[in-house]
Structure formats: structure tokens, C-alpha cells
Design an enzyme around this catalytic site. Structure first.
Site, PDB file in Angstrom:
ATOM      1  N   THR A   1       4.046 -17.110  -8.534  1.00  0.00           N
ATOM      2  CA  THR A   1       2.871 -17.272  -9.165  1.00  0.00           C
ATOM      3  C   THR A   1       2.757 -17.144 -10.511  1.00  0.00           C
ATOM      4  O   THR A   1       2.263 -18.165 -11.289  1.00  0.00           O
ATOM      5  CB  THR A   1       1.657 -16.681  -8.175  1.00  0.00           C
ATOM      6  OG1 THR A   1       1.778 -17.307  -7.019  1.00  0.00           O
ATOM      7  CG2 THR A   1       0.276 -17.098  -8.651  1.00  0.00           C
TER       8      THR A   1
ATOM      9  N   GLY B   1      -6.162  -8.625 -13.881  1.00  0.00           N
ATOM     10  CA  GLY B   1      -5.776 -10.428 -13.937  1.00  0.00           C
ATOM     11  C   GLY B   1      -5.856 -10.429 -15.448  1.00  0.00           C
ATOM     12  O   GLY B   1      -5.675 -10.075 -16.383  1.00  0.00           O
TER      13      GLY B   1
ATOM     14  N   GLU C   1      -3.434 -11.787   2.338  1.00  0.00           N
ATOM     15  CA  GLU C   1      -2.130 -11.822   2.722  1.00  0.00           C
ATOM     16  C   GLU C   1      -2.032 -11.557   4.461  1.00  0.00           C
ATOM     17  O   GLU C   1      -3.120 -11.280   4.978  1.00  0.00           O
ATOM     18  CB  GLU C   1      -1.107 -10.926   2.457  1.00  0.00           C
ATOM     19  CG  GLU C   1      -0.820 -10.867   0.935  1.00  0.00           C
ATOM     20  CD  GLU C   1      -0.143 -12.013   0.273  1.00  0.00           C
ATOM     21  OE1 GLU C   1       0.342 -12.577   1.160  1.00  0.00           O
ATOM     22  OE2 GLU C   1      -0.523 -12.454  -0.910  1.00  0.00           O
TER      23      GLU C   1
ATOM     24  N   ASP D   1      -4.035  -1.319  -3.320  1.00  0.00           N
ATOM     25  CA  ASP D   1      -4.011  -1.940  -4.715  1.00  0.00           C
ATOM     26  C   ASP D   1      -5.006  -1.517  -5.686  1.00  0.00           C
ATOM     27  O   ASP D   1      -4.620  -1.527  -6.941  1.00  0.00           O
ATOM     28  CB  ASP D   1      -4.186  -3.509  -4.321  1.00  0.00           C
ATOM     29  CG  ASP D   1      -4.311  -4.275  -5.569  1.00  0.00           C
ATOM     30  OD1 ASP D   1      -3.433  -4.831  -6.218  1.00  0.00           O
ATOM     31  OD2 ASP D   1      -5.695  -4.812  -6.144  1.00  0.00           O
TER      32      ASP D   1
ATOM     33  N   LYS E   1      -4.406   0.449  -9.416  1.00  0.00           N
ATOM     34  CA  LYS E   1      -5.124  -0.024 -10.807  1.00  0.00           C
ATOM     35  C   LYS E   1      -5.883   1.267 -11.294  1.00  0.00           C
ATOM     36  O   LYS E   1      -5.942   1.337 -12.438  1.00  0.00           O
ATOM     37  CB  LYS E   1      -5.996  -1.247 -10.446  1.00  0.00           C
ATOM     38  CG  LYS E   1      -4.885  -2.404 -10.154  1.00  0.00           C
ATOM     39  CD  LYS E   1      -5.890  -3.613  -9.485  1.00  0.00           C
ATOM     40  CE  LYS E   1      -5.035  -4.800  -9.200  1.00  0.00           C
ATOM     41  NZ  LYS E   1      -5.854  -6.157  -8.702  1.00  0.00           N
TER      42      LYS E   1
END
Length: 417
Positions: free
Chosen positions: A10, A128, A184, A195, A199
């Protein structure tokens, strides 16, 4: 400037797309053309990609003196770390979107880049397309950053937003998120907070200039958030968000990942769906907010390309990131202070004295909250308590009254500077 892209999923394919889509603008801002010479992939043929660009052998990239920059979009720690380190040792700039390798090995890779007069950039590893790393290091260079709190995982935020808006259960909303491609098949990294924890560790490292391990951060996910919790939150004017938060108080560091109730005075209340929001508090600047798509092909690729441009501008010297390998000692979760939302068995009649004694401060009024149609429980909001003290009081309350606390959720007001 000839570059290689390692990994063509991706993010890797998105980088190629952005470089082609915005070619003229990138050349103007970077000062030279950016040409992809290699794509490191698992297979020798990729539809739509010329075969001469594809290699399955990392050493081809590693040993080509024409390659000045490598984009790492492979994911995972190994072999990504070894590949990045080798490229840096040969003086090649590296741009990574890989939060796992940045969290685990970032300080080592920054040191390697400095030793070989090149750069290791990782803007896309957090948020992102939201430029939080560059903002912290450059735009807020003169600030004493005292707090960073954010919604850092779009999947969890999508689930919590849908639960509030539609009154649906966690299980049903998770299934919808998986059907839509937001979650997912194994959603544990997102919904269990791992996750967000990685971060959060990167953000604490960036703000402190020292190393932080995500394993040392208290991490709690959203699996236990129910439609009943959402109904109470709505009734009270709150929204439940999965937050990653770091705070510095003098020489002490606090960090956690947990579902938190936030009110409308906090801009994170309004961050819905798959969007991310990051609130930064500085001693001079006060509260500022970064908002945008925290994942996705083109937003993440855009952040990678911004790092490529930075490397082109600073190709002859290390652009100093002061990230040492000294470990941070994070204060225990019990040292954090919150107000607490508690769902308690039965009714408040007959136990009001115990409720006040255990959960309220002097002069505070007891205001039980009862949802329409539910006679088996009620809720209250406590005074501000350190978590260690709160948990002790909750156990004592249950022993004294024989009433169960079904669930509690922390409530955090916005820090004002």
C-alpha cells in the site's frame, strides 16, 4: 536523485503514485528530479511496473553507488532494521513509514545516520499524512512541549464513532469495520491498543529526546467498551476515544494508552471516523491541534514524499535529530490522575454515604446517573483521584457495600497552558 523503494504494498505503491502525480511540484521544491531506479519486491513481475525496475535482491540496492535514498515500506522489524542500517552505513538517506522499526530501533538508526553524514526520516510512522514529527522537531523547536495527546488509530476511532452514532455493539461494529477494510482479520493491533502504543512511544521519544519502549507504556484497548457505556457517555455529553497520551511534569514522564471520556471542550471530541487528531500543548503556545487522515495509501505516501524532499534539500549533511539512546523511566499508571466514570450494581439508595466517602471530594454533590429502562445499575463520576488511590477505594467500596462496580472509564479534561 535516484532512489529505491523497498516494499511495494500500500505505502510503497502510493509513494510511486505521488511522485508521478506531483512530479513538477516535487522537483521544484526538492531542487532536482526524483527517479525511481529500483523497487525491491518479493516477486519478479508486478503488473504495470517495468521489469527492469524490479529486484528481489537487496544487495543490488545496497551496493549501487547511484542510489542516494532508500524508501523503506516493508513493515516489521526484521529484516527492515538490517536493511536500513546497511543503507545508512553506505551514506544513503533512508525514509521509513515503519512504526515498528522506528519504535524499536529509531535512536540507533539516527545515531548511524549521524555517523555517516546522512539522514533517517520517519514522518509517516505516526499519524500517516499528519506532519507531527516535523512539527515537533522544527516548528515547535522553541517550545517546552508538556503534553501530546492523540487519536492515533483510525480503526479504533471508526469503531467508537459508529458505536456512539448507531448504538451498536463492539462486536457488530468490528465486523462492519472488517467488511469495509478498515480492520484486519486479526484486529488485535488496532483494538487492543498496540498500534497506538508504538506511536505514543515514538511521540514521547520525539518530545523528550530520549528512548522510550512501547512495552513500558500502560496499554488498554477498546474491547470492553459496550453500547451501554456509549449510552451513558452520550447522556453525559462525552465521547469515548482511544487516546495515546504523554505528559512531562518537571523531570517526570507519564504515558498511557486507554479509552478516555472527553468533553466538547476538547477538540479530540470532534475527530470522527477513520480520522486522527493530535493535540500538542506547549508552555508558550498553549493548545494546538493537528487533524487529518492517519492512514491510507496516498496520505501516508504524501508524508513519505515530504521526507524525500527534505533529504534532497539536505543531502550533504545530517539534519540533526537529537534522539539519544538514554532510556526514559515512565511513571507507573497509578501516578496518573483522572476523574472516573463508574457503573455500579443496583441503585444508589442506601449506599449514598459510602459513595460520597469513597469517590467524592469534600463539598461535592452526589449525582447518580440512571439510563432510561435500566433498573439494575446506575453511574456516578468521581472527584479527581490518582489511579492507585482510586483502585484502592473501589476495592474497599465493593467489600464494604457488597456492590459490584461493573465497569469504569477514565475522564480527562483538557490541559490549559
Amino acid at each position: 536523485m535516484k532512489i529505491a523503494i523497498m516494499g511495494f504494498g500500500t505505502v510503497g505503491s502510493g509513494v510511486k503514485e505521488v511522485l508521478e502525480l506531483n512530479r513538477a511540484q516535487i522537483e521544484k521544491k526538492g531542487g532536482e528530479k526524483i527517479e525511481i531506479k529500483y523497487i525491491l519486491a518479493r516477486r519478479e513481475h508486478i503488473p504495470g511496473i517495468p521489469d527492469e525496475l524490479i529486484t528481489t535482491d537487496f544487495s543490488v540496492i545496497e551496493n549501487d553507488p547511484e542510489i542516494e535514498l532508500v524508501v523503506e515500506a516493508m513493515g516489521g522489524i526484521h529484516p527492515a532494521y538490517e536493511y536500513i542500517k546497511s543503507c545508512l552505513e553506505k551514506g544513503k538517506h533512508v525514509v521509513s513509514s515503519n512504526k515498528a522499526v522506528v519504535d524499536a530501533c529509531g535512536s540507533k538508526l539516527v545515531r548511524t545516520a549521524k555517523e555517516h553524514n546522512c539522514n533517517f526520516y520517519f514522518e509517516a510512522s505516526v499519524g500517516g499524512g499528519i506532519p507531527v514529527i516535523r512539527t515537533l522537531y522544527h516548528n515547535y523547536a522553541g517550545e517546552n512541549v508538556t503534553e501530546i495527546t492523540g487519536i492515533l488509530n483510525g480503526t479504533s476511532n471508526f469503531i467508537l464513532s459508529k458505536m456512539k452514532d448507531e448504538g451498536s455493539t463492539f462486536a457488530d461494529t468490528l465486523k462492519e469495520a472488517q467488511r469495509l477494510g478498515y480492520a484486519e482479520k486479526d484486529p488485535s493491533a488496532d483494538v487492543d491498543g498496540f498500534d497506538t502504543s508504538r506511536k505514543t512511544a515514538i511521540l514521547l521519544s520525539m518530545s523528550s529526546g530520549m528512548r522510550c519502549r512501547h512495552e513500558d507504556i500502560y496499554t488498554e484497548g477498546i474491547r470492553n467498551i459496550s453500547d451501554i457505556d456509549m449510552s451513558y457517555a452520550k447522556e453525559m455529553g462525552y465521547h469515548i476515544r482511544l487516546l495515546g497520551s504523554v505528559e512531562t511534569v518537571e523531570d517526570k514522564y507519564f504515558a498511557y494508552v486507554a479509552p478516555i471520556m472527553v468533553g466538547k471542550d476538547d477538540p479530540l471530541y470532534f475527530v470522527n471516523g477513520v480520522y486522527n487528531g493530535i493535540r500538542v500543548v506547549g508552555n508558550c503556545l498553549g493548545n494546538t491541534m493537528l487533524y487529518g487522515k492517519g492512514a491510507g495509501k496516498l496520505p501516508t505516501a504524501s508524508a513519505v514524499v515530504s521526507d524525500i524532499i527534505a533529504a534532497a534539500r539536505h543531502k550533504d549533511h545530517f539534519q540533526g535529530i537529537g534522539w539519544s539512546e538514554k532510556m526514559i523511566e515512565i511513571e507507573p499508571m497509578g501516578s496518573n490522575a483522572f476523574r472516573y466514570f463508574l457503573r455500579i450494581e443496583g441503585t444508589a439508595e442506601g449506599i449514598k454515604k459510602a459513595l460520597k466517602a469513597h469517590f467524592l471530594g469534600e463539598g461535592e454533590e452526589l449525582c447518580p446517573i440512571v439510563l432510561e429502562g435500566r433498573q439494575d445499575e446506575f453511574a456516578i463520576v468521581s472527584t479527581v483521584l490518582f489511579e492507585e488511590d482510586f483502585l484502592s477505594r473501589m476495592r474497599e467500596f465493593e467489600e464494604e457495600t457488597g456492590r459490584r462496580v461493573f465497569h469504569f472509564i477514565r475522564i480527562k479534561g483538557m490541559t490549559e497552558e
